[in-house]
Design a protein around this motif. Structure first.
Motif, short mmCIF file in Angstrom:
data_model
loop_
_atom_site.label_atom_id
_atom_site.label_comp_id
_atom_site.label_asym_id
_atom_site.label_seq_id
_atom_site.Cartn_x
_atom_site.Cartn_y
_atom_site.Cartn_z
N ARG A 105 -10.43 -0.38 -3.55
CA ARG A 105 -10.42 -0.51 -2.09
C ARG A 105 -11.77 -0.11 -1.49
O ARG A 105 -12.25 -0.74 -0.55
N GLU A 106 -12.38 0.94 -2.04
CA GLU A 106 -13.67 1.39 -1.53
C GLU A 106 -14.75 0.34 -1.75
O GLU A 106 -15.55 0.05 -0.85
N SER A 148 0.79 -1.24 0.00
CA SER A 148 0.00 0.00 0.00
C SER A 148 0.81 1.27 0.00
O SER A 148 0.24 2.37 -0.05
N ASP A 179 -7.93 3.41 -5.35
CA ASP A 179 -8.87 3.85 -4.32
C ASP A 179 -10.27 3.30 -4.57
O ASP A 179 -10.99 2.93 -3.63
N ARG A 205 -0.24 -2.77 -7.00
CA ARG A 205 -0.60 -1.39 -7.34
C ARG A 205 -0.15 -1.01 -8.74
O ARG A 205 -0.93 -0.47 -9.55
N GLY A 258 -10.94 -3.58 2.28
CA GLY A 258 -10.42 -2.33 1.75
C GLY A 258 -8.91 -2.23 1.73
O GLY A 258 -8.37 -1.19 1.36
N GLU A 259 -8.20 -3.29 2.10
CA GLU A 259 -6.74 -3.28 2.10
C GLU A 259 -6.22 -4.31 1.12
O GLU A 259 -6.66 -5.46 1.12
N ASP A 316 -7.58 6.48 -10.74
CA ASP A 316 -8.30 6.30 -9.48
C ASP A 316 -8.62 4.83 -9.17
O ASP A 316 -9.35 4.54 -8.22
#
Length: 511
Positions: A340-341, A178, A337, A377, A356-357, A334
């Protein structure tokens, strides 16, 4: 005493029996004395008995029930306790067959049960960031709290703290998965918890470790080979990016169906969302009868002894109907994020999988090894950029489904998330969403494997094109009529060797 199986059977389906009143308590005591059930703790019984010839050291039926239902058992016995220390770091039951719990007034004791022992350590009740474990009555230690708890030595012969090395290893995993912002958040949140935990010294240690990791990153020298790769930028999985390029090239060249959404308005839209959630969860192991699932999704009726599974159905169902998540895809920049959301909303009732992780350990499915945490990522960012070169609609939906599935960015929920992204692209374009029925799931997975292992995109494009057409064969205005039609089409069956997937009112089989 072990009774014949026929005499041990009971109409009560609950795996763990907790009496509601004194009358039921006496009844369960009599059944336990008769050898029909097993008392495992004060006021708690397992709806099973072990065979008389169970080998020493082997988990029998009682121990297996205890291990599967430890949250409900310990939540009843020690309400308000926090799953902490090594248990929070390891995901529950430790390699020593223990669950470590913190409690402000009940501590320095161990509750022994078949299959596990609950070790109670003095510690504060739930703090900001700690997550309730469904309706069990337990909480799960937040990541900053868990890291502070694991510093120091275990006084027992069995390790109950990870110690300095274990915490440092976890910090490197978080950094790889992360980035430095996540470590800074951990530090800030741990600072705010240290006083309530009486952990000033442990925070000083943690603060020094995080500072060293971030400082050596800035200097270009990290403590692990994975960290050294991160220092060179945001690393990517080059092999998978090549695979995504192969799929994108094929999708630009291959015609795919363009199917209008016939379930865009209620009640068909809600009925379709329920069926989509039901099948998406069923193939991932969250199994209810269609009637039970209907009560969960459409009547918000949580199954008492399966609250987490019930919320799995609800979580996906609610995301499908959410006005934003239903029909929008994030911009490529984006994507991290946004994923994760969505994952947090979908898995918020399963704190043990870090909702979310991004994952901190490499995950597998059969012989397939998914992307390493350090590459998640960068690979998602590059893969999402490539999605813009794929035609909108079903072609881009297929691409997103494979992108998420192939990276597998989270420890759990990746299949469901991949199908949510796939269908979000279809809804964004006003096209029909896709349901992958239970009987077709194995064929769908085989098509994904052909691309993952042989770089062959044709089976996946063909499979999703077929099932997109199949999905539009059903009119979802009348839910029970649709369920009957799905049953007639063998959609709920599991053995593709015995059954063929049919289309409504025909004998057309899966190609």
């Amino acid at each position: 005493m072990s009774l014949p199986a026929g005499k041990r059977q009971t109409a009560d389906p609950r795996p763990i029996l907790i009496p509601a009143d004194e009358a039921e308590q006496r009844k369960l005591q009599r059944r336990a004395k008769a050898g029909e059930i097993t008392r495992i703790a004060a006021g708690v019984y397992a709806n099973a008995v072990d065979p008389a010839d169970l080998p020493t050291g082997q988990f029998g039926p009682v121990a297996q029930l205890v291990r599967r239902n430890w949250q409900a058992i310990l939540g009843h016995l020690i309400p308000g306790a926090v799953v902490s220390h090594l248990s929070a770091l390891k995901g529950g039951i430790t390699p020593a067959d223990e669950v470590t719990l913190s409690h402000p007034t009940r501590f320095n004791t161990t509750l022994s049960m078949p299959g596990l022992a609950a070790v109670l350590i003095k510690g504060p009740a739930a703090l900001p960031g700690d997550m309730p474990l469904g309706s069990s009555g337990l909480y799960w230690s937040s990541r900053p709290r868990m890291l502070l708890e694991n510093l120091g030595r275990s006084r027992s012969s069995k390790p109950r703290r990870a110690g300095h090395a274990g915490v440092e290893e976890k910090l490197v995993e978080i950094l790889n998965a992360s980035g430095d912002a996540a470590l800074n958040r951990v530090r800030d949140e741990a600072r705010s918890l240290a006083e309530a935990m009486d952990a000033a010294d442990d925070f000083a240690t943690l603060n020094g470790m995080i500072g060293a990791l971030l400082g050596t990153w800035a200097a270009g020298t990290l403590l692990t080979p994975q960290g050294q790769r991160v220092a060179q930028g945001t690393p990517v999985d080059a092999e998978r990016l090549h695979r995504f390029q192969i799929l994108a090239d094929a999708l630009r060249a291959t015609p795919v169906p363009d199917l209008a959404d016939a379930a865009a308005q209620d009640p068909a839209r809600t009925h379709f969302a329920f069926l989509e959630s039901y099948f998406s969860n069923f193939v991932e192991g969250t199994r209810f009868s269609i009637e039970e699932a209907e009560a969960i999704a459409l009547q918000n009726r949580i199954v008492p002894n399966r609250p987490k599974d019930s919320h799995d159905i609800l979580g996906v169902f609610q995301l499908i109907l959410h006005p934003h998540y239903r029909s929008s895809l994030p911009a490529p920049a984006d994507i991290l994020d946004a994923l994760r959301e969505r994952h947090l909303r979908m898995m918020e009732n399963r704190p043990e999988v870090q909702p979310g992780e991004f994952k901190v350990q490499t995950n597998y499915a059969g012989g397939t090894r998914f992307a390493e945490p350090a590459f998640v990522r960068g690979t998602l960012l590059e893969g999402a950029q490539l999605a813009g070169s794929v035609p909108e609609g079903l072609a881009r939906a297929i691409y997103y489904a494979f992108l998420i599935s192939e990276v597998h960015p989270f420890s759990d929920g990746n299949g469901r998330l991949s199908r949510l992204l796939m269908n979000a692209e279809l809804s964004r374009c006003g096209r029909s969403r896709i349901i992958i029925p239970t009987l077709y799931h194995e064929q769908y997975v085989d098509a994904q494997r052909a691309l993952s292992r042989q770089n062959d995109p044709a089976p996946l494009i063909r499979a999703l094109s077929y099932i997109a057409r199949w999905t539009t064969s059903f009119n979802c205005t009348d839910l029970h009529a649709t369920i009957a039609a799905l049953k007639a089409a063998n959609a709920f069956e599991e053995d593709a060797r015995e059954f063929k997937l049919l289309t409504p009112n025909t004998t057309t089989e899966t190609p």
